[in-house]
Design a protein around this motif. Structure first.
Motif, PDB file in Angstrom:
ATOM      1  N   ALA A 125      38.027 -56.946  42.747  1.00  0.00           N
ATOM      2  CA  ALA A 125      37.477 -55.594  43.484  1.00  0.00           C
ATOM      3  C   ALA A 125      36.847 -54.584  42.009  1.00  0.00           C
ATOM      4  O   ALA A 125      36.278 -53.836  42.090  1.00  0.00           O
ATOM      5  N   VAL A 126      37.908 -54.928  40.356  1.00  0.00           N
ATOM      6  CA  VAL A 126      37.260 -54.095  39.055  1.00  0.00           C
ATOM      7  C   VAL A 126      35.362 -54.939  38.830  1.00  0.00           C
ATOM      8  O   VAL A 126      34.402 -53.320  38.675  1.00  0.00           O
ATOM      9  N   ASP A 127      35.675 -55.946  39.196  1.00  0.00           N
ATOM     10  CA  ASP A 127      34.415 -56.385  39.082  1.00  0.00           C
ATOM     11  C   ASP A 127      32.733 -55.627  39.601  1.00  0.00           C
ATOM     12  O   ASP A 127      31.668 -55.445  39.770  1.00  0.00           O
ATOM     13  N   ALA A 128      32.864 -55.541  41.188  1.00  0.00           N
ATOM     14  CA  ALA A 128      32.533 -55.239  41.834  1.00  0.00           C
ATOM     15  C   ALA A 128      32.247 -53.119  41.647  1.00  0.00           C
ATOM     16  O   ALA A 128      31.417 -53.187  41.836  1.00  0.00           O
ATOM     17  N   LYS A 129      33.650 -52.589  40.916  1.00  0.00           N
ATOM     18  CA  LYS A 129      33.067 -50.967  41.074  1.00  0.00           C
ATOM     19  C   LYS A 129      32.097 -51.082  39.368  1.00  0.00           C
ATOM     20  O   LYS A 129      31.194 -50.295  39.857  1.00  0.00           O
ATOM     21  N   VAL A 130      32.507 -52.121  39.083  1.00  0.00           N
ATOM     22  CA  VAL A 130      31.526 -51.640  37.511  1.00  0.00           C
ATOM     23  C   VAL A 130      29.919 -52.061  37.518  1.00  0.00           C
ATOM     24  O   VAL A 130      29.199 -51.807  37.383  1.00  0.00           O
ATOM     25  N   ARG A 131      29.543 -53.037  38.911  1.00  0.00           N
ATOM     26  CA  ARG A 131      28.160 -54.019  38.953  1.00  0.00           C
ATOM     27  C   ARG A 131      27.735 -52.231  39.481  1.00  0.00           C
ATOM     28  O   ARG A 131      26.516 -51.628  39.342  1.00  0.00           O
ATOM     29  N   GLN A 132      28.082 -52.282  41.094  1.00  0.00           N
ATOM     30  CA  GLN A 132      28.057 -50.412  41.686  1.00  0.00           C
ATOM     31  C   GLN A 132      27.179 -49.663  40.224  1.00  0.00           C
ATOM     32  O   GLN A 132      26.705 -48.914  40.753  1.00  0.00           O
ATOM     33  N   TYR A 133      28.405 -49.386  39.685  1.00  0.00           N
ATOM     34  CA  TYR A 133      28.563 -48.334  38.813  1.00  0.00           C
ATOM     35  C   TYR A 133      27.319 -47.894  37.537  1.00  0.00           C
ATOM     36  O   TYR A 133      26.978 -47.045  37.479  1.00  0.00           O
ATOM     37  N   LEU A 134      27.160 -49.303  37.279  1.00  0.00           N
ATOM     38  CA  LEU A 134      26.089 -49.320  36.236  1.00  0.00           C
ATOM     39  C   LEU A 134      25.092 -49.843  37.450  1.00  0.00           C
ATOM     40  O   LEU A 134      24.302 -49.217  36.453  1.00  0.00           O
ATOM     41  N   ALA A 135      24.667 -50.360  38.084  1.00  0.00           N
ATOM     42  CA  ALA A 135      23.355 -50.604  39.076  1.00  0.00           C
ATOM     43  C   ALA A 135      22.659 -48.595  39.528  1.00  0.00           C
ATOM     44  O   ALA A 135      21.631 -48.497  39.395  1.00  0.00           O
ATOM     45  N   LEU A 136      24.184 -47.975  39.601  1.00  0.00           N
ATOM     46  CA  LEU A 136      23.635 -46.443  39.796  1.00  0.00           C
ATOM     47  C   LEU A 136      22.967 -45.689  38.910  1.00  0.00           C
ATOM     48  O   LEU A 136      21.930 -45.267  38.680  1.00  0.00           O
ATOM     49  N   LEU A 137      23.875 -46.585  37.165  1.00  0.00           N
ATOM     50  CA  LEU A 137      23.388 -45.372  36.499  1.00  0.00           C
ATOM     51  C   LEU A 137      21.980 -45.506  35.313  1.00  0.00           C
ATOM     52  O   LEU A 137      21.337 -44.946  34.988  1.00  0.00           O
ATOM     53  N   ALA A 138      21.130 -46.652  35.714  1.00  0.00           N
ATOM     54  CA  ALA A 138      20.007 -47.710  35.753  1.00  0.00           C
ATOM     55  C   ALA A 138      19.359 -46.627  36.064  1.00  0.00           C
ATOM     56  O   ALA A 138      18.420 -46.119  34.826  1.00  0.00           O
ATOM     57  N   TRP A 139      19.136 -45.604  36.752  1.00  0.00           N
ATOM     58  CA  TRP A 139      17.973 -45.163  37.518  1.00  0.00           C
ATOM     59  C   TRP A 139      18.318 -43.422  36.581  1.00  0.00           C
ATOM     60  O   TRP A 139      17.203 -42.611  36.649  1.00  0.00           O
ATOM     61  N   GLY A 140      18.911 -42.789  35.706  1.00  0.00           N
ATOM     62  CA  GLY A 140      19.658 -42.397  34.773  1.00  0.00           C
ATOM     63  C   GLY A 140      19.189 -42.465  33.015  1.00  0.00           C
ATOM     64  O   GLY A 140      19.355 -41.166  32.617  1.00  0.00           O
ATOM     65  N   LEU A 141      18.979 -43.815  32.952  1.00  0.00           N
ATOM     66  CA  LEU A 141      18.425 -44.318  31.490  1.00  0.00           C
ATOM     67  C   LEU A 141      17.002 -43.796  31.158  1.00  0.00           C
ATOM     68  O   LEU A 141      17.192 -43.176  30.440  1.00  0.00           O
ATOM     69  N   PRO A 142      15.923 -43.207  32.034  1.00  0.00           N
ATOM     70  CA  PRO A 142      14.399 -42.920  30.968  1.00  0.00           C
ATOM     71  C   PRO A 142      14.739 -41.563  31.211  1.00  0.00           C
ATOM     72  O   PRO A 142      14.359 -40.481  29.790  1.00  0.00           O
ATOM     73  N   ALA A 143      15.792 -40.898  31.987  1.00  0.00           N
ATOM     74  CA  ALA A 143      15.947 -39.195  31.738  1.00  0.00           C
ATOM     75  C   ALA A 143      16.383 -39.385  30.431  1.00  0.00           C
ATOM     76  O   ALA A 143      16.334 -38.757  29.439  1.00  0.00           O
ATOM     77  N   ALA A 144      17.279 -39.842  29.974  1.00  0.00           N
ATOM     78  CA  ALA A 144      18.685 -40.077  28.386  1.00  0.00           C
ATOM     79  C   ALA A 144      17.724 -40.482  27.684  1.00  0.00           C
ATOM     80  O   ALA A 144      17.814 -39.434  26.380  1.00  0.00           O
ATOM     81  N   LEU A 145      16.691 -41.319  27.454  1.00  0.00           N
ATOM     82  CA  LEU A 145      16.300 -41.913  26.594  1.00  0.00           C
ATOM     83  C   LEU A 145      15.152 -40.726  25.981  1.00  0.00           C
ATOM     84  O   LEU A 145      14.874 -40.430  25.188  1.00  0.00           O
ATOM     85  N   GLY A 146      14.638 -39.725  27.522  1.00  0.00           N
ATOM     86  CA  GLY A 146      14.176 -39.115  27.102  1.00  0.00           C
ATOM     87  C   GLY A 146      14.218 -37.588  26.788  1.00  0.00           C
ATOM     88  O   GLY A 146      14.003 -37.020  25.039  1.00  0.00           O
ATOM     89  N   TYR A 147      15.449 -37.493  26.743  1.00  0.00           N
ATOM     90  CA  TYR A 147      15.852 -36.080  26.530  1.00  0.00           C
ATOM     91  C   TYR A 147      16.919 -36.726  24.583  1.00  0.00           C
ATOM     92  O   TYR A 147      16.491 -35.674  23.810  1.00  0.00           O
ATOM     93  N   ARG A 148      16.715 -37.470  24.299  1.00  0.00           N
ATOM     94  CA  ARG A 148      17.406 -37.746  22.802  1.00  0.00           C
ATOM     95  C   ARG A 148      16.650 -37.347  22.348  1.00  0.00           C
ATOM     96  O   ARG A 148      16.627 -37.322  20.926  1.00  0.00           O
ATOM     97  N   THR A 149      15.130 -38.489  22.206  1.00  0.00           N
ATOM     98  CA  THR A 149      13.838 -38.458  21.777  1.00  0.00           C
ATOM     99  C   THR A 149      13.823 -36.777  21.598  1.00  0.00           C
ATOM    100  O   THR A 149      13.072 -36.534  20.133  1.00  0.00           O
ATOM    101  N   PHE A 150      14.039 -36.035  21.892  1.00  0.00           N
ATOM    102  CA  PHE A 150      14.051 -34.329  22.272  1.00  0.00           C
ATOM    103  C   PHE A 150      14.736 -34.056  21.017  1.00  0.00           C
ATOM    104  O   PHE A 150      14.372 -33.042  20.334  1.00  0.00           O
ATOM    105  N   TYR A 151      16.564 -34.988  21.439  1.00  0.00           N
ATOM    106  CA  TYR A 151      17.334 -34.087  20.566  1.00  0.00           C
ATOM    107  C   TYR A 151      16.837 -34.674  19.244  1.00  0.00           C
ATOM    108  O   TYR A 151      16.795 -33.951  18.141  1.00  0.00           O
TER     109      TYR A 151
END
Length: 452
Positions: A125-151
């Motif tokens: 049950a934990v494994d399934a929740k971890v995979r779901q969590y990471l799959a969603l966060l993947a779509w915010g990664l480009p924004a995080a890297l762009g912002y940290r370059t500006f940072y």
């Protein structure tokens, strides 16, 4: 001494003025993880364990890739210190191109984390929740890297206040969204860890767009015009950024995973242990923001001094950074020691999780002094464009001693120390890292300054 003391005081005041907005921005950033932990601590131990493991993996990926992009900071600081401001916008543009490229492997890893999760013997049950969590966060990664370059760009120029503003707004909005989506069921039912992930995506893109708007319309945009005369990817600049950034990225990965991956390695000990470790890891991350902020400010001021070949100012900056970090970290450690129980109580209602967490806080209090010294020394070396040797030191100390030594203490020591073994090994690793990086910094200073 009469001349050096005023210079030292001036350097200390400058670092504090620069570090305070960075500290607020960093606390706001790590505060989003704290919000996730606090909210999910009132949902279920399974959700809390999932964000402990998934959040650790996500932060490790982000910090590793952001470490590469942080190479923008010493390059821009050197150019600014040398009076070559006309070249600064080009470095930022190449940093954005590099962020876009690095997003590709990062997103793929978060979408398909099976190779890493397969090494952990965790509840299905934990494994399934971890995979779901990471799959969603993947779509915010480009924004995080762009912002940290500006940072990195803003910090290198000594302009961190906008980062503080964006960080505080992001934290407040995330607290509201995470509470509503994960706990209150704004979309029909409480979403738990999925609600926290959705909030993180929204906040990440808003922060990135806010940074872009500031560059286009704010004072830095008017002075450096970063979006005018846009350059295509330029390999010579990429080569320089990667030469500095790849070791920095690996250093970041080594340092962060020496703490975050502990959740994965102790998953077999049960959700209660993982949840207690997650709480202490959050507290550790919060206290780390103080020396990290001073280190970032030291790197920026030192990079400008080195770029301008102002050696007295460089010496004063290093001394001030180390002294401030040592003093403030000692105070932070003492406060942690005294406030362990109420701090942990703010995170969870579960008495078993509280017991695990309170027993681990003492290790965080002990290593504050050494962590501060090695953090400032490592960032000062980056200002001198020395990144490979510190990477080797940190790899040995954090992975060799922290993770491998911690695993031995956790499972093979007689009697086994459990999760406390990892934290004891972390203390030993940080002490050795400080003992190795400080002489390396002294040698780097002598080497650079001896070049005519």
């Amino acid at each position: 001494m009469r001349q050096s003391r005023p210079m030292l005081l001036a350097a200390a005041r400058g670092l504090l003025a620069h570090a305070f907005p960075i500290l607020i921005a960093q606390l706001a950033s790590i505060g989003m993880m704290v919000v996730d932990t606090a909210v999910l601590g009132h949902v279920s131990p399974l959700d809390l364990a999932a964000v402990a493991i998934g959040g650790g993996i996500h932060v490790s990926v982000v910090f590793a890739l952001v470490g590469i992009l942080q190479a923008v900071a010493p390059v821009v600081a050197h150019l600014h210190g040398a009076g070559r401001d006309g070249e600064v916008a080009g470095v930022l543009q190449q940093g954005f191109w590099l962020a876009l490229l690095l997003s590709i492997p990062g997103v793929l890893f978060l979408l398909y984390p099976g190779a890493l999760l397969g090494v952990a013997n965790m509840d299905a049950a934990v494994d399934a929740k971890v995979r779901q969590y990471l799959a969603l966060l993947a779509w915010g990664l480009p924004a995080a890297l762009g912002y940290r370059t500006f940072y990195a760009f803003c910090n290198a120029l000594g302009k961190p206040r906008v980062l503080m503003g964006i960080g505080l707004f992001s934290l407040c909005l995330h607290a509201l969204l995470a509470w509503g989506l994960a706990l209150q069921g704004w979309l029909g039912e409480p979403l738990g860890v999925v609600g926290c992930a959705l909030s993180n995506i929204v906040i990440g893109w808003l922060a990135c767009l806010s940074g872009g708007a500031y560059l286009a319309c704010g004072p830095l945009g008017k002075r450096y015009r970063p979006f005018s005369q846009w350059q295509r990817p330029h390999w010579p600049m990429w080569r320089e950024l990667l030469r500095l950034g790849l070791p920095m990225g690996l250093s970041n990965l080594v340092e962060i995973t020496s703490f975050t991956l502990v959740s994965l390695f102790v998953a077999s000990l049960g959700a209660t242990v993982v949840a207690g470790h997650r709480i202490v890891a959050n507290i550790s991350a919060l206290t780390y923001m103080l020396p990290l902020s001073l280190a970032i400010a030291t790197m920026a001021a030192l990079g400008q001094a080195v770029g301008g070949r102002d050696w007295p100012r460089a010496h004063a900056t290093v001394r001030a950074g180390l002294l401030l970090a040592a003093g403030l970290s000692t105070l932070a450690g003492l406060l942690l020691w005294l406030a362990a129980e109420p701090l942990v109580a703010a995170y969870t209602d579960d008495p078993a999780v509280r017991a695990v967490a309170v027993g681990l806080v003492i290790y965080v209090a002990i290593y504050q002094f050494f962590d501060a010294l090695q953090t400032v020394a490592g960032h000062a070396l980056r200002a001198y464009r020395v990144t490979f040797a510190p990477m080797l030191v940190q790899t040995f100390c954090f992975w060799g001693i922290g993770l491998l030594g911690g695993a031995w203490l956790c499972y093979r020591w007689s009697p086994p120390l459990g999760v406390a073994g990892f934290w004891l090994a972390a203390v030993a690793g940080l002490i050795l890292a400080a003992a190795m990086l400080l002489p390396l910094l002294h040698k780097a200073m002598q080497g650079v300054e001896s070049v005519p």
